[in-house]
Design a protein around this motif. Sequence first.
Motif, PDB file in Angstrom:
ATOM      1  N   TRP A  51     -30.429   2.836 -34.926  1.00 50.28           N
ATOM      2  CA  TRP A  51     -28.991   2.828 -35.197  1.00 50.28           C
ATOM      3  C   TRP A  51     -28.521   4.142 -35.799  1.00 50.28           C
ATOM      4  O   TRP A  51     -29.311   4.918 -36.322  1.00 50.28           O
ATOM      5  CB  TRP A  51     -28.597   1.665 -36.117  1.00 50.28           C
ATOM      6  CG  TRP A  51     -29.423   1.519 -37.363  1.00 50.28           C
ATOM      7  CD1 TRP A  51     -30.466   0.662 -37.558  1.00 50.28           C
ATOM      8  CD2 TRP A  51     -29.282   2.239 -38.601  1.00 50.28           C
ATOM      9  NE1 TRP A  51     -30.983   0.815 -38.822  1.00 50.28           N
ATOM     10  CE2 TRP A  51     -30.274   1.762 -39.484  1.00 50.28           C
ATOM     11  CE3 TRP A  51     -28.424   3.239 -39.044  1.00 50.28           C
ATOM     12  CZ2 TRP A  51     -30.429   2.256 -40.782  1.00 50.28           C
ATOM     13  CZ3 TRP A  51     -28.575   3.730 -40.337  1.00 50.28           C
ATOM     14  CH2 TRP A  51     -29.564   3.229 -41.187  1.00 50.28           C
ATOM     15  N   CYS A  78     -26.530  -2.121 -26.212  1.00 55.41           N
ATOM     16  CA  CYS A  78     -26.012  -1.474 -27.415  1.00 55.41           C
ATOM     17  C   CYS A  78     -24.742  -2.179 -27.869  1.00 55.41           C
ATOM     18  O   CYS A  78     -24.074  -2.837 -27.080  1.00 55.41           O
ATOM     19  CB  CYS A  78     -25.701  -0.011 -27.134  1.00 55.41           C
ATOM     20  SG  CYS A  78     -27.077   0.903 -26.418  1.00 55.41           S
ATOM     21  N   TRP A  79     -24.429  -2.023 -29.149  1.00 57.90           N
ATOM     22  CA  TRP A  79     -23.154  -2.529 -29.629  1.00 57.90           C
ATOM     23  C   TRP A  79     -22.674  -1.722 -30.821  1.00 57.90           C
ATOM     24  O   TRP A  79     -23.416  -0.931 -31.384  1.00 57.90           O
ATOM     25  CB  TRP A  79     -23.213  -4.022 -29.947  1.00 57.90           C
ATOM     26  CG  TRP A  79     -24.070  -4.454 -31.099  1.00 57.90           C
ATOM     27  CD1 TRP A  79     -23.758  -4.414 -32.428  1.00 57.90           C
ATOM     28  CD2 TRP A  79     -25.375  -5.020 -31.022  1.00 57.90           C
ATOM     29  NE1 TRP A  79     -24.788  -4.916 -33.173  1.00 57.90           N
ATOM     30  CE2 TRP A  79     -25.789  -5.303 -32.341  1.00 57.90           C
ATOM     31  CE3 TRP A  79     -26.242  -5.317 -29.966  1.00 57.90           C
ATOM     32  CZ2 TRP A  79     -27.036  -5.853 -32.635  1.00 57.90           C
ATOM     33  CZ3 TRP A  79     -27.474  -5.868 -30.268  1.00 57.90           C
ATOM     34  CH2 TRP A  79     -27.861  -6.139 -31.582  1.00 57.90           C
ATOM     35  N   GLU A  81     -20.693  -2.023 -34.564  1.00 50.75           N
ATOM     36  CA  GLU A  81     -20.228  -2.834 -35.688  1.00 50.75           C
ATOM     37  C   GLU A  81     -19.298  -1.958 -36.504  1.00 50.75           C
ATOM     38  O   GLU A  81     -19.527  -0.759 -36.627  1.00 50.75           O
ATOM     39  CB  GLU A  81     -21.398  -3.274 -36.570  1.00 50.75           C
ATOM     40  CG  GLU A  81     -22.399  -4.147 -35.866  1.00 50.75           C
ATOM     41  CD  GLU A  81     -23.641  -4.447 -36.706  1.00 50.75           C
ATOM     42  OE1 GLU A  81     -24.379  -5.351 -36.322  1.00 50.75           O
ATOM     43  OE2 GLU A  81     -23.867  -3.766 -37.729  1.00 50.75           O
ATOM     44  N   SER A  82     -18.257  -2.557 -37.071  1.00 54.62           N
ATOM     45  CA  SER A  82     -17.329  -1.767 -37.873  1.00 54.62           C
ATOM     46  C   SER A  82     -16.767  -2.618 -39.004  1.00 54.62           C
ATOM     47  O   SER A  82     -16.814  -3.839 -38.961  1.00 54.62           O
ATOM     48  CB  SER A  82     -16.202  -1.216 -37.008  1.00 54.62           C
ATOM     49  OG  SER A  82     -15.493  -2.270 -36.396  1.00 54.62           O
ATOM     50  N   SER A  90     -18.649  -6.239 -38.784  1.00 51.98           N
ATOM     51  CA  SER A  90     -18.740  -7.238 -37.721  1.00 51.98           C
ATOM     52  C   SER A  90     -18.830  -6.525 -36.381  1.00 51.98           C
ATOM     53  O   SER A  90     -18.344  -5.403 -36.222  1.00 51.98           O
ATOM     54  CB  SER A  90     -17.538  -8.175 -37.759  1.00 51.98           C
ATOM     55  OG  SER A  90     -16.338  -7.439 -37.666  1.00 51.98           O
ATOM     56  N   LYS A  91     -19.442  -7.189 -35.419  1.00 51.03           N
ATOM     57  CA  LYS A  91     -19.589  -6.613 -34.079  1.00 51.03           C
ATOM     58  C   LYS A  91     -18.208  -6.521 -33.437  1.00 51.03           C
ATOM     59  O   LYS A  91     -17.450  -7.474 -33.428  1.00 51.03           O
ATOM     60  CB  LYS A  91     -20.512  -7.483 -33.231  1.00 51.03           C
ATOM     61  CG  LYS A  91     -20.809  -6.880 -31.867  1.00 51.03           C
ATOM     62  CD  LYS A  91     -21.510  -7.837 -30.942  1.00 51.03           C
ATOM     63  CE  LYS A  91     -23.002  -7.780 -31.093  1.00 51.03           C
ATOM     64  NZ  LYS A  91     -23.695  -8.469 -29.963  1.00 51.03           N
ATOM     65  N   THR A  92     -17.893  -5.328 -32.908  1.00 49.70           N
ATOM     66  CA  THR A  92     -16.586  -5.131 -32.296  1.00 49.70           C
ATOM     67  C   THR A  92     -16.667  -4.817 -30.808  1.00 49.70           C
ATOM     68  O   THR A  92     -15.656  -4.918 -30.124  1.00 49.70           O
ATOM     69  CB  THR A  92     -15.795  -4.016 -33.009  1.00 49.70           C
ATOM     70  OG1 THR A  92     -16.623  -2.864 -33.118  1.00 49.70           O
ATOM     71  CG2 THR A  92     -15.375  -4.444 -34.396  1.00 49.70           C
ATOM     72  N   ASP A  94     -19.672  -4.463 -27.231  1.00 52.32           N
ATOM     73  CA  ASP A  94     -20.958  -4.251 -26.573  1.00 52.32           C
ATOM     74  C   ASP A  94     -20.777  -3.143 -25.549  1.00 52.32           C
ATOM     75  O   ASP A  94     -19.701  -3.012 -24.961  1.00 52.32           O
ATOM     76  CB  ASP A  94     -21.406  -5.521 -25.822  1.00 52.32           C
ATOM     77  CG  ASP A  94     -21.764  -6.652 -26.770  1.00 52.32           C
ATOM     78  OD1 ASP A  94     -22.763  -6.517 -27.486  1.00 52.32           O
ATOM     79  OD2 ASP A  94     -21.037  -7.668 -26.769  1.00 52.32           O
ATOM     80  N   ILE A 120     -25.535   0.437 -32.701  1.00 50.26           N
ATOM     81  CA  ILE A 120     -26.864  -0.173 -32.620  1.00 50.26           C
ATOM     82  C   ILE A 120     -27.420   0.022 -31.217  1.00 50.26           C
ATOM     83  O   ILE A 120     -26.760  -0.337 -30.235  1.00 50.26           O
ATOM     84  CB  ILE A 120     -26.802  -1.694 -32.897  1.00 50.26           C
ATOM     85  CG1 ILE A 120     -26.039  -1.994 -34.167  1.00 50.26           C
ATOM     86  CG2 ILE A 120     -28.194  -2.313 -32.861  1.00 50.26           C
ATOM     87  CD1 ILE A 120     -26.790  -1.865 -35.436  1.00 50.26           C
ATOM     88  N   ASN A 122     -30.082  -1.612 -29.450  1.00 50.24           N
ATOM     89  CA  ASN A 122     -30.966  -2.768 -29.587  1.00 50.24           C
ATOM     90  C   ASN A 122     -32.235  -2.628 -28.758  1.00 50.24           C
ATOM     91  O   ASN A 122     -33.269  -3.161 -29.113  1.00 50.24           O
ATOM     92  CB  ASN A 122     -30.225  -4.050 -29.206  1.00 50.24           C
ATOM     93  CG  ASN A 122     -30.947  -5.277 -29.695  1.00 50.24           C
ATOM     94  OD1 ASN A 122     -31.376  -5.333 -30.845  1.00 50.24           O
ATOM     95  ND2 ASN A 122     -31.114  -6.256 -28.824  1.00 50.24           N
TER      96      ASN A 122
END
Length: 143
Positions: A51, A78-79, A81-82, A90-92, A94, A120, A122
């Motif tokens: 990350w 990948c994603w 978070e913000s 929180s995930k915003t 993908d 991230i 992953n």
Amino acid sequence: MLNMAASLLHEKTQIRVSSVLNRDVKQFGKKYLTDEEEDTCWNSDQGCPQWILVDFHRDVKVKDIQLQFQGGFAGKECWVESGKEAVHMSKTADFYPEDINSLQTFTLSEEPVATVMRIIFNSSTDFFGRITLYKLDILGEPS
């Protein structure tokens, strides 16, 4: 009038990374993500996930993420978070990069307003989970 997105990375922006290959920050450290040099890169150590944490030190509206991987060492699933602080994100979004060398731009449909953001990786196209990234830029506007 259309407001153009500009780089949100500036001198006060702090970047942290999950790991550096063989802890060799002189050759593969995070500073190479934003140094505008074509032949320098951040290279993670092995293992998933990897990350990048970006602290903008101000509220921003994120529109696009630009990444340039080394083929064979790209993120797969990948994603982003913000949030307002690193412990409450929180995930915003993908996104799924291609395993190529050229610059890729990922537009975030939600355009989150955030002070911090984590990208991230992953999984990786590398068997050992390493990520090699030549360029990182985050585009948007102050909030």
